[in-house]
Scaffold this active site. Structure first.
Site, PDB file in Angstrom:
ATOM      1  N   LEU A  33      22.498 -14.709 -12.582  1.00 25.24           N
ATOM      2  CA  LEU A  33      22.998 -15.924 -13.251  1.00 25.24           C
ATOM      3  C   LEU A  33      21.930 -16.611 -14.104  1.00 25.24           C
ATOM      4  O   LEU A  33      22.027 -17.807 -14.388  1.00 25.24           O
ATOM      5  CB  LEU A  33      23.594 -16.915 -12.233  1.00 25.24           C
ATOM      6  CG  LEU A  33      24.775 -16.376 -11.388  1.00 25.24           C
ATOM      7  CD1 LEU A  33      25.279 -17.453 -10.441  1.00 25.24           C
ATOM      8  CD2 LEU A  33      25.903 -15.862 -12.288  1.00 25.24           C
ATOM      9  N   ILE A  51      18.049  -7.442  -9.986  1.00 23.93           N
ATOM     10  CA  ILE A  51      17.725  -6.012  -9.827  1.00 23.93           C
ATOM     11  C   ILE A  51      16.222  -5.797  -9.626  1.00 23.93           C
ATOM     12  O   ILE A  51      15.802  -4.692  -9.305  1.00 23.93           O
ATOM     13  CB  ILE A  51      18.245  -5.144 -10.998  1.00 23.93           C
ATOM     14  CG1 ILE A  51      17.705  -5.621 -12.352  1.00 23.93           C
ATOM     15  CG2 ILE A  51      19.757  -5.092 -10.989  1.00 23.93           C
ATOM     16  CD1 ILE A  51      18.029  -4.669 -13.500  1.00 23.93           C
ATOM     17  N   TYR A 140      12.339  -5.636 -27.884  1.00 20.84           N
ATOM     18  CA  TYR A 140      13.706  -5.473 -27.365  1.00 20.84           C
ATOM     19  C   TYR A 140      14.175  -4.032 -27.554  1.00 20.84           C
ATOM     20  O   TYR A 140      14.582  -3.355 -26.603  1.00 20.84           O
ATOM     21  CB  TYR A 140      14.650  -6.452 -28.056  1.00 20.84           C
ATOM     22  CG  TYR A 140      16.108  -6.139 -27.818  1.00 20.84           C
ATOM     23  CD1 TYR A 140      16.650  -6.193 -26.537  1.00 20.84           C
ATOM     24  CD2 TYR A 140      16.943  -5.769 -28.871  1.00 20.84           C
ATOM     25  CE1 TYR A 140      17.983  -5.884 -26.309  1.00 20.84           C
ATOM     26  CE2 TYR A 140      18.272  -5.469 -28.655  1.00 20.84           C
ATOM     27  CZ  TYR A 140      18.789  -5.522 -27.381  1.00 20.84           C
ATOM     28  OH  TYR A 140      20.112  -5.210 -27.155  1.00 20.84           O
TER      29      TYR A 140
END
Length: 325
Positions: A33, A51, A140
């Site tokens: 979240l 994770i 990224y």
């Protein structure tokens, strides 16, 4: 099937959870979240966790024998990745390795990875097919390509099969109006323009009018969120049946310039708004359009909502119902 959706509280993940559930599959969402929303997970089970946390992963994998894992839990802002590369390499790469190691420990063999067109960098040619050189120009894109490369080695070592789906520009919202896009901060063009149309934003900026495109503004390929999710579902179904690891580019194959998107929004919303011309941003290629021939032929994937007006209309309905009070 029993599916673990990592990052299922985010934009793409929440739409995926809904589609999986409506297709009769048992879904567990794992999300920390940090950028997602608990109220976006309207189907299946929800576990709050990261994770990066091996103990949480072991709990989740011990509780259910999953047929496959779908991974959407990445940071996605190109500009931020340039300023804070460590954040992107830690979450998008290191934490993904942690997830893959948990899959290996619990003998889960099928992995669907949310990749990106950013792995290709500045294109040598368009439309971009799967054979295009991979030369990412920001952390990224590099973090996503590193995962793709790691997946090749996890398959050789552990038999872990994967499908990597490289999206171009995800856009639109759930046609039922139940889910939509709400990044904070928002960086995607379609919702930004819609915010200008609804009055939530003072203006929309065009970053560069001197590109080698028809009207001088950047050209991108927009794909409806539902079509994106349908490709994931088809890919997972085939993978579980033994189709083997694959890599696909996903887009509509049509390019729209920033100015064209602005004009479509004006038509769909019947509203005018301020448009500002600004300087180019570093790292913005002139044109990014997908050649998704391979996905269409091997997955029998046919985008249902390939009209930019329809994509925009669904996103506008979400904007009006959730933010225009």
């Amino acid at each position: 099937m029993k599916i673990l959706v990592v990052g299922g509280a985010g934009y793409i993940g929440s739409h995926m959870v809904k589609m999986l559930s409506n297709s009769g599959h048992h879904v567990v969402t794992l999300d920390n979240l940090s950028t997602g929303y608990r109220d976006a997970v309207k189907y299946g089970e929800f576990v709050e966790g990261d994770i990066a946390d091996s103990s949480i992963l072991d709990q989740v994998f011990s509780s259910t024998m999953f047929d496959g894992v779908m991974h959407f839990a990445s940071y996605i802002e190109v500009g931020e990745s340039v300023i804070d590369p460590g954040k992107y390499f830690r979450n998008n790469f290191s934490n993904t390795l942690n997830l893959l190691d948990a899959m290996v420990r619990h003998d889960v063999k099928n992995f669907i990875f949310s990749s990106t067109a950013a792995i290709f960098g500045e294109p040598d040619y368009v439309p971009i097919d799967e054979k295009h050189p991979k030369k990412p120009i920001n952390p990224y894109g590099k973090s996503k390509l590193m995962v793709e490369q790691a997946l090749d080695d996890y398959e050789k070592a552990h038999g872990l099969q994967s499908v990597c789906l490289r999206y171009f520009n995800a856009a639109g919202a759930d046609p039922d109006g139940e889910l939509g896009e709400r990044h904070n901060p928002e960086t995607h063009l379609v919702p930004l323009i819609l915010q200008a149309a609804s009055g939530r934003r003072d203006a929309i900026s065009i970053f560069g009018r001197d590109y080698s495109t028809a009207d001088g503004s950047c050209v991108r390929d927009y794909i409806h969120i539902v079509d994106l999710c349908s490709a994931h579902l088809i890919a997972l179904t085939k993978l579980v049946k033994g189709s083997g690891s694959k890599r696909y580019n996903l887009g509509n194959g049509n390019g729209f310039s920033v100015i064209e998107v602005i004009e479509v929004v004006k038509k769909v919303t019947s509203r005018s708004f301020n448009v500002i011309e600004a300087e180019r941003r570093p790292g913005d290629p002139a044109t990014l359009v997908a050649d998704s021939t391979l996905a269409r032929s091997e997955l029998n994937w046919v985008p249902e909502y390939d009209d930019l007006s329809v994509i925009t209309q669904h996103a506008w309905e979400w904007e009006m119902s959730h933010f225009n009070h």
